[in-house]
Motif scaffolding. Structure first.
Motif: not given
Length: 218
Positions: A71-73, A97-109
């Motif tokens: 996750g970040g800016l 200039e604008g900005f975005s905050t984005t995050a991702r979660a992945v599960w791989m058993p």
């Protein structure tokens, strides 16, 4: 020429880290693959159009055997000459200039069989209009992309969407593999919230792909 994946990473521990530079926003299983590692000739159109791709920014990372959480800016793209001219024109007008905050979660058993696995992921992003989109005015977004690297015709193009306050982007990922077989799918939904009483624009799409190696392998 644009330098992609040009960044530094500092590892606080084996699992936690911080990454800064020109990096992929953590969104879309397919887009985060190297282009030369794609199973198909190109990314799916919904990935080309909606997934954010490379931007200059910073993000925190957590990675272990079963989980990946990023996750970040993020701010502007690392621009080519045309985007740079647009950004400079907007900057001269005093446009943010604008900005975005984005995050991702992945599960791989994990399991004992390395030839068999499961991938489940979710991602989300809050975004404000970026100044490299257009010099026709501030608060503008556009979703447009050519079909592939060979055919440059833009089969999907919203044109300029004006008076944008912010947008939300959500995604879900699923992949399973077993020996020579693999299935992969993603769904994305985008909400573009406009100022005043203007209607919220909504865009969504998905892809599904299946592969089988005829002569063995994994």
């Amino acid at each position: 020429m644009t330098l992609l994946d040009n960044f530094i990473t500092y590892k606080f521990t084996k699992e936690y880290g911080l990454r800064m530079g020109n990096i992929q926003e953590p969104f879309s299983m397919d887009l985060l693959n190297s282009f030369k590692d794609l199973s198909m000739m190109n990314w799916a159109q919904v990935v080309n159009v909606l997934a954010p791709g490379h931007h200059i920014g910073m993000m925190g990372t957590f990675e272990n055997r079963q989980w990946l959480v990023h996750g970040g800016l993020f701010f502007q793209r690392s621009m080519n000459s045309g985007q740079k001219a647009t950004w400079e024109a907007n900057y001269a007008k005093g446009v943010n200039e604008g900005f975005s905050t984005t995050a991702r979660a992945v599960w791989m058993p994990q399991n004992e069989e390395k030839t068999r696995g499961l991938h489940i992921g979710v991602a989300g992003s809050y975004r404000t209009p970026k100044t490299d989109v257009s010099d026709e005015g501030k608060n503008v977004v556009r979703y447009s992309q050519s079909a592939n690297t060979v055919n440059k015709i833009r089969f999907i193009d919203t044109g300029l969407i004006t008076e944008v306050d912010n947008s939300w982007l959500a995604g879900a990922e699923l992949s399973v593999y077993d020996g020579p077989f693999k299935f992969q799918a993603e769904y994305m939904h985008n909400w573009v919230n406009r100022k005043g009483s203007l209607v919220t624009e909504k865009f969504s799409g998905f892809y599904a792909q299946a592969f089988y190696l005829l002569f063995g392998g994994q």
